[in-house]
Motif scaffolding. Sequence first.
Motif, mmCIF file in Angstrom:
data_model
loop_
_atom_site.group_PDB
_atom_site.id
_atom_site.type_symbol
_atom_site.label_atom_id
_atom_site.label_comp_id
_atom_site.label_asym_id
_atom_site.label_seq_id
_atom_site.Cartn_x
_atom_site.Cartn_y
_atom_site.Cartn_z
ATOM 1 N N TRP A 81 80.129 -25.851 93.184
ATOM 2 C CA TRP A 81 79.349 -24.623 92.985
ATOM 3 C C TRP A 81 79.054 -24.477 91.495
ATOM 4 C CZ3 TRP A 81 82.001 -19.757 91.208
ATOM 5 C CH2 TRP A 81 81.067 -18.745 90.937
ATOM 6 N N TYR A 82 77.773 -24.369 91.153
ATOM 7 C CA TYR A 82 77.384 -24.201 89.748
ATOM 8 C C TYR A 82 77.694 -22.760 89.342
ATOM 9 C CZ TYR A 82 74.526 -24.195 85.522
ATOM 10 O OH TYR A 82 74.096 -24.079 84.219
ATOM 11 N N ARG A 83 78.777 -22.599 88.588
ATOM 12 C CA ARG A 83 79.322 -21.270 88.315
ATOM 13 C C ARG A 83 78.463 -20.426 87.378
ATOM 14 N NH1 ARG A 83 83.085 -24.864 85.896
ATOM 15 N NH2 ARG A 83 82.844 -25.003 83.625
ATOM 16 N N SER A 84 77.472 -21.028 86.729
ATOM 17 C CA SER A 84 76.609 -20.253 85.833
ATOM 18 C C SER A 84 75.501 -19.524 86.589
ATOM 19 C CB SER A 84 75.992 -21.162 84.764
ATOM 20 O OG SER A 84 77.006 -21.702 83.926
ATOM 21 N N MET A 85 75.391 -19.768 87.894
ATOM 22 C CA MET A 85 74.407 -19.067 88.720
ATOM 23 C C MET A 85 75.135 -18.053 89.601
ATOM 24 S SD MET A 85 71.506 -20.486 87.824
ATOM 25 C CE MET A 85 70.415 -19.965 89.127
ATOM 26 N N SER A 86 74.415 -17.443 90.519
ATOM 27 C CA SER A 86 75.006 -16.456 91.423
ATOM 28 C C SER A 86 76.060 -17.101 92.319
ATOM 29 C CB SER A 86 73.920 -15.823 92.289
ATOM 30 O OG SER A 86 72.957 -15.157 91.493
ATOM 31 N N ALA A 87 77.001 -16.273 92.750
ATOM 32 C CA ALA A 87 77.931 -16.710 93.789
ATOM 33 C C ALA A 87 77.252 -16.556 95.141
ATOM 34 C CB ALA A 87 79.203 -15.870 93.740
ATOM 35 N N PRO A 88 77.565 -17.404 96.118
ATOM 36 C CA PRO A 88 76.972 -17.251 97.446
ATOM 37 C C PRO A 88 77.237 -15.852 98.006
ATOM 38 C CG PRO A 88 78.060 -19.370 97.262
ATOM 39 C CD PRO A 88 78.418 -18.607 96.028
ATOM 40 N N GLY A 89 76.176 -15.170 98.405
ATOM 41 C CA GLY A 89 76.280 -13.803 98.895
ATOM 42 C C GLY A 89 75.839 -12.778 97.875
ATOM 43 N N GLN A 90 75.871 -13.160 96.603
ATOM 44 C CA GLN A 90 75.397 -12.295 95.531
ATOM 45 C C GLN A 90 73.885 -12.440 95.402
ATOM 46 O OE1 GLN A 90 77.004 -13.504 91.751
ATOM 47 N NE2 GLN A 90 76.169 -11.742 90.630
ATOM 48 N N ALA A 91 73.206 -11.388 94.920
ATOM 49 C CA ALA A 91 71.759 -11.469 94.733
ATOM 50 C C ALA A 91 71.419 -12.600 93.770
ATOM 51 C CB ALA A 91 71.233 -10.141 94.199
ATOM 52 N N GLY A 92 70.379 -13.368 94.115
ATOM 53 C CA GLY A 92 69.964 -14.498 93.294
ATOM 54 C C GLY A 92 70.301 -15.818 93.966
ATOM 55 N N PRO A 93 69.912 -16.936 93.343
ATOM 56 C CA PRO A 93 70.182 -18.243 93.938
ATOM 57 C C PRO A 93 71.588 -18.751 93.616
ATOM 58 C CG PRO A 93 68.861 -18.496 91.961
ATOM 59 C CD PRO A 93 69.075 -17.023 92.135
ATOM 60 N N ALA A 94 72.332 -19.109 94.657
ATOM 61 C CA ALA A 94 73.613 -19.799 94.508
ATOM 62 C C ALA A 94 73.363 -21.280 94.755
ATOM 63 C CB ALA A 94 74.635 -19.253 95.486
ATOM 64 N N VAL A 95 73.826 -22.137 93.857
ATOM 65 C CA VAL A 95 73.531 -23.571 93.928
ATOM 66 C C VAL A 95 74.815 -24.344 94.223
ATOM 67 C CG1 VAL A 95 72.669 -25.580 92.665
ATOM 68 C CG2 VAL A 95 71.601 -23.333 92.324
ATOM 69 N N LEU A 96 74.791 -25.116 95.322
ATOM 70 C CA LEU A 96 75.903 -25.978 95.695
ATOM 71 C C LEU A 96 75.421 -27.422 95.710
ATOM 72 C CD1 LEU A 96 77.571 -24.040 98.675
ATOM 73 C CD2 LEU A 96 78.035 -23.840 96.235
ATOM 74 N N LEU A 97 76.242 -28.321 95.166
ATOM 75 C CA LEU A 97 75.873 -29.734 95.081
ATOM 76 C C LEU A 97 76.928 -30.590 95.766
ATOM 77 C CD1 LEU A 97 75.641 -28.327 91.925
ATOM 78 C CD2 LEU A 97 74.070 -30.258 91.744
ATOM 79 N N GLY A 98 76.483 -31.671 96.402
ATOM 80 C CA GLY A 98 77.400 -32.601 97.048
ATOM 81 C C GLY A 98 76.824 -33.992 97.068
ATOM 82 N N HIS A 99 77.697 -34.977 97.119
ATOM 83 C CA HIS A 99 77.256 -36.375 97.139
ATOM 84 C C HIS A 99 76.680 -36.739 98.502
ATOM 85 C CE1 HIS A 99 78.777 -37.601 93.234
ATOM 86 N NE2 HIS A 99 79.909 -36.962 93.488
ATOM 87 N N LYS A 100 75.739 -37.673 98.480
ATOM 88 C CA LYS A 100 75.199 -38.252 99.713
ATOM 89 C C LYS A 100 76.126 -39.350 100.240
ATOM 90 C CE LYS A 100 71.347 -41.227 101.230
ATOM 91 N NZ LYS A 100 71.069 -40.551 102.532
ATOM 92 N N ASP A 101 76.609 -40.183 99.321
ATOM 93 C CA ASP A 101 77.524 -41.254 99.698
ATOM 94 C C ASP A 101 78.250 -41.746 98.453
ATOM 95 O OD1 ASP A 101 75.621 -42.801 98.328
ATOM 96 O OD2 ASP A 101 74.645 -43.452 100.172
ATOM 97 N N THR A 102 79.177 -42.667 98.662
ATOM 98 C CA THR A 102 79.856 -43.345 97.563
ATOM 99 C C THR A 102 79.613 -44.838 97.746
ATOM 100 O OG1 THR A 102 81.950 -43.665 98.732
ATOM 101 C CG2 THR A 102 81.630 -41.548 97.630
ATOM 102 N N ARG A 103 80.277 -45.641 96.964
ATOM 103 C CA ARG A 103 80.109 -47.098 97.099
ATOM 104 C C ARG A 103 80.682 -47.629 98.403
ATOM 105 N NH1 ARG A 103 78.601 -49.676 92.416
ATOM 106 N NH2 ARG A 103 78.682 -48.419 90.511
ATOM 107 N N THR A 104 81.545 -46.851 99.046
ATOM 108 C CA THR A 104 82.239 -47.365 100.222
ATOM 109 C C THR A 104 82.042 -46.551 101.496
ATOM 110 O OG1 THR A 104 84.233 -46.140 99.588
ATOM 111 C CG2 THR A 104 84.035 -48.411 98.792
#
Length: 252
Positions: A141-164
């Motif tokens: 969770w990108y802590r410099s943006m809104s928290a999920p549920g708070q007004a504004g965009p909350a941004v969450l990031l996750g990997h698609k895959d790893t090497r294995t």
Amino acid sequence: MSGHYPYGGGPADVPPPQDKGSTALRAALILAAVAGVVTVVAGLLIVFRSPDEYGLENKRDALELSSQQKPGQPEQAMFQAAPDVPPPLPEITAAPAMLPSTPKRIVIKKLGINAPISQVGLARDGTIQVPPSENPNLVGWYRSMSAPGQAGPAVLLGHKDTRTRPAVFNRLPEIRNGDTIEVKRQDGTTAVFTVGGVEQASKKTFPTERVYGPQDNAQLHLITCGGTYDRRTGHYTDNVIVYATMTSSYRS
């Protein structure tokens, strides 16, 4: 003989004179090898003609339903717009925003995702940090943006895959408009978001304003990699971005 031959490319590469005494033995060995190959080929032909008897029946039908395209189900078109166009909204009324609270878990039942969330900031190069690859099920969770549920965009990031192996957001492109995403928060509430659009954007033309721009309602933007993997750079060419709006909440 004088001279320099790099990588052994000198006189040692010239084959030695043939030993005539071993010609007959070599011929016998070659004939035996040919006979062995013929025997193996004949055996394989017998097996392939009766695959069920040897456990080689076609396994393609054993794929999970999630790996197969469902008949008659049209594929949803990706959202496409200029980078300064607002994010797509679901055809449902947004719920009132809540007070900020740290997100703890994300649940997307349709994709089989139930993953912990950690806080991330900025890397030295000015880009948003991503969760460590050794923990492929972790979402940031990108802590410099809104928290999920708070007004504004909350941004969450996750990997698609790893090497294995596949990672937490590997199936993110499968999500569809109207699907729901739940984010469990530290204050004991769960924010429920409804998907309004999915975008695949080139990393060269990332829609910065659409992802990070101010919003009146509580928004959730999920980001992972997409497109083609570039072995030269070690990165994917695109990003997959899911846009969702909070439409309800409940106390866990």
